[in-house]
Design a protein around this motif. Structure first.
Motif, short mmCIF file in Angstrom:
data_model
loop_
_atom_site.label_atom_id
_atom_site.label_comp_id
_atom_site.label_asym_id
_atom_site.label_seq_id
_atom_site.Cartn_x
_atom_site.Cartn_y
_atom_site.Cartn_z
N VAL A 7 42.65 -3.29 -40.16
CA VAL A 7 41.25 -3.50 -39.79
C VAL A 7 40.38 -2.60 -40.66
CG1 VAL A 7 39.54 -3.29 -37.95
CG2 VAL A 7 41.84 -4.08 -37.41
N TYR A 8 39.27 -3.16 -41.13
CA TYR A 8 38.32 -2.40 -41.94
C TYR A 8 36.95 -2.42 -41.27
CZ TYR A 8 41.87 -2.64 -45.58
OH TYR A 8 43.05 -2.52 -46.29
N LYS A 9 36.33 -1.28 -41.21
CA LYS A 9 34.99 -1.15 -40.66
C LYS A 9 34.08 -0.65 -41.77
CE LYS A 9 32.33 1.38 -37.14
NZ LYS A 9 32.44 2.36 -36.03
N ASN A 10 33.08 -1.44 -42.13
CA ASN A 10 32.21 -1.11 -43.27
C ASN A 10 33.05 -0.79 -44.51
OD1 ASN A 10 29.78 -1.38 -41.77
ND2 ASN A 10 30.09 0.67 -40.91
N ASN A 11 34.09 -1.62 -44.72
CA ASN A 11 34.99 -1.54 -45.89
C ASN A 11 35.90 -0.32 -45.90
OD1 ASN A 11 34.01 -3.97 -47.09
ND2 ASN A 11 32.22 -2.84 -47.82
N GLU A 12 35.95 0.41 -44.80
CA GLU A 12 36.86 1.55 -44.70
C GLU A 12 37.96 1.24 -43.69
OE1 GLU A 12 35.09 5.34 -44.04
OE2 GLU A 12 33.71 5.17 -45.73
N ARG A 13 39.19 1.54 -44.06
CA ARG A 13 40.34 1.25 -43.21
C ARG A 13 40.26 2.05 -41.91
NH1 ARG A 13 46.08 0.79 -43.88
NH2 ARG A 13 46.91 0.33 -41.80
N VAL A 14 40.50 1.36 -40.80
CA VAL A 14 40.54 2.00 -39.49
C VAL A 14 41.99 1.98 -39.01
CG1 VAL A 14 39.76 1.89 -37.09
CG2 VAL A 14 38.22 1.19 -38.93
N ARG A 15 42.51 3.15 -38.66
CA ARG A 15 43.90 3.22 -38.21
C ARG A 15 43.99 2.80 -36.75
NH1 ARG A 15 47.38 8.61 -39.06
NH2 ARG A 15 47.90 7.59 -41.03
N LEU A 16 44.79 1.76 -36.50
CA LEU A 16 45.07 1.31 -35.14
C LEU A 16 46.56 1.39 -34.90
CD1 LEU A 16 42.92 -1.96 -34.73
CD2 LEU A 16 42.26 0.39 -34.22
N THR A 17 46.95 1.67 -33.67
CA THR A 17 48.35 1.57 -33.31
C THR A 17 48.71 0.09 -33.20
OG1 THR A 17 48.01 1.53 -30.91
CG2 THR A 17 48.15 3.71 -31.97
N GLY A 18 50.01 -0.19 -33.16
CA GLY A 18 50.43 -1.58 -33.05
C GLY A 18 49.91 -2.27 -31.80
N LYS A 59 36.89 3.41 -31.95
CA LYS A 59 37.24 3.24 -33.36
C LYS A 59 36.42 2.16 -34.06
CE LYS A 59 42.07 4.75 -32.85
NZ LYS A 59 43.49 4.40 -33.05
N LEU A 60 35.96 1.14 -33.31
CA LEU A 60 35.37 -0.03 -33.94
C LEU A 60 33.87 -0.20 -33.72
CD1 LEU A 60 38.15 -2.68 -33.20
CD2 LEU A 60 37.92 -1.19 -35.19
N GLU A 61 33.38 0.23 -32.57
CA GLU A 61 31.97 -0.02 -32.25
C GLU A 61 31.06 0.98 -32.97
OE1 GLU A 61 30.78 -2.41 -30.45
OE2 GLU A 61 32.35 -3.10 -29.07
N GLU A 62 29.86 0.53 -33.31
CA GLU A 62 28.86 1.43 -33.87
C GLU A 62 28.41 2.43 -32.81
OE1 GLU A 62 27.93 1.77 -36.85
OE2 GLU A 62 28.61 -0.03 -37.88
#
Length: 250
Positions: A152-163, A213-216
């Motif tokens: 997952v990318y947020k504003n083109n930056e990778r966001v680390r998520l667990t499985g 992690k994802l919301e503004e």
């Protein structure tokens, strides 16, 4: 014997529990390594690269919370915590720190084996969801969800998520605009059957982690919404796209 290739790290300060789990998990085909305290667990983790960690909370030197925090700094490895009977705070704290699931002590080894299979199945699962485009890539405003690479990318930056976080996001995104009850989410993501009693706060904590992690603005989410009296839903993607376009106009 089942044919597994996964290596499991069992961390518990009780030798009897380590011995029982090592024997049973080895018998069904897992490669098992063990640790008796938190410091040893981190050392073995970095040396052995296990596929999943079974982690007790109460241990000397470094407790399960501390181990979970350290693991989450460097890895998305699935973590199942072993928590005390009736101690709800243990469970919630472990989930908030990044654990994927928990089993309450005293527990049935069969119960733990089922949780291990379910978590590994979800975190290793290749997406075949009909709600996902053939490319496997969904662009949602400032987010890009790649279901093939599980990234997952947020504003083109990778966001680390667990499985498990990714599996939860994928479920909601695949049917954007459709509300899921907590029970339905537990069944589809965690593999809990409807007749089994489980604390639905497992879902609530994972939703909170995803929003952070994802919301503004996690306190006022625009993407992952609460369906009052039901559960949760992902905002309709068309509505997100329109809203995003209107923002760009100003």
């Amino acid at each position: 014997m089942e044919n597994h290739t996964e290596k499991i790290l069992v961390v518990d300060d009780e030798a009897s529990i380590r011995r029982i789990l090592e024997t049973r998990l080895s018998m069904i085909g897992y490669d098992v390594v063990t640790a008796e305290n938190g410091e040893e667990a981190l050392m073995i983790f970095r040396r052995e690269y296990p596929s999943l960690v079974v982690l007790d909370v109460m241990m000397d030197k470094l407790d399960g919370y501390g181990v979970c925090q350290e693991l989450r700094k460097e890895s998305d490895i699935p973590i199942i915590m072993l928590t005390a009977l009736g101690d709800v705070s243990d469970r919630i704290t472990g989930l908030e720190l990044g654990a994927d699931d928990y089993v309450v002590k005293p527990f049935s080894p069969k119960e733990l084996e089922a949780r291990i299979r379910s978590v590994l199945r979800r975190t290793d699962k290749v997406s075949v969801n009909p709600g996902i485009p053939s490319s496997g890539v969904i662009n949602i405003g400032f987010l890009k969800v790649d279901t093939n690479k599980k990234q997952v990318y947020k504003n083109n930056e990778r966001v680390r998520l667990t499985g498990m976080e990714f599996s939860l996001l994928e479920l909601l995104v695949s049917k954007a605009g459709e509300a899921f009850s907590r029970a339905a989410i537990l069944q589809q993501v965690w593999g809990y059957t409807p007749e089994r009693h489980v604390d639905t706060r497992v879902v609530d904590v994972h939703i909170s982690r995803l929003r952070a992690k994802l919301e503004e603005d996690p306190g006022n989410p625009d993407l992952i919404l609460t369906a009052r009296g039901t559960g949760y839903l992902f905002q309709r993607i068309a509505e997100i796209t329109i809203a995003n376009a209107k923002v760009k106009e100003y």
